[in-house]
Design a protein around this motif. Structure first.
Motif: not given
Length: 133
Positions: A109-127
């Protein structure tokens, strides 16, 4: 300040607290614990099966079609994305937070000014998405 005036000031505060609690669901930490208990591999496997069995282009996935692992997470909503699924866990005043379950191969996933992603597990992110006003 007399009791009646105190009560008049307390009511709006209680209303705000109630709305905040009712509009939010789960925190990132509680979602991580749930994913650990369910198993990230099981979550990804069930997401992949769901992706193969739903109509392409369907955006909001009805709860009756959610796999067991999604139901255990108890999201407010599940949305299909090109890369997989968004599980909406928290929504409050224009901000959404939840899990991104990636079923697409080699997708980051690509972050922007308004959306962020945190890696949690393979294939699973917190947005965390601020675009939803």
């Amino acid at each position: 300040m007399n009791f009646k005036r105190q009560r008049e000031h307390l009511l709006p505060l209680c209303t705000i607290i109630f709305l905040w609690i009712s509009c939010t669901s789960q925190s990132k930490d509680s979602a991580i614990e749930l994913v650990k208990n369910i198993g990230s591999e099981k979550l990804l496997a069930e997401a992949t099966i769901l992706k193969e069995n739903i109509t392409p282009g369907a955006f909001v996935i009805p709860p009756r079609t959610w796999p067991d692992s999604f139901q255990l997470l108890a999201p407010m909503q599940v949305r299909q994305q090109e890369s997989g699924f968004q599980l909406l866990m928290t929504k409050f005043i224009g901000q959404e937070k939840g899990l991104l379950i990636i079923t697409a191969q080699k997708y980051t996933p690509q972050e922007s000014e308004l959306i962020s992603y945190t890696y949690l597990f393979d294939g699973i992110y917190w947005y965390e998405d601020l675009r939803n006003e």
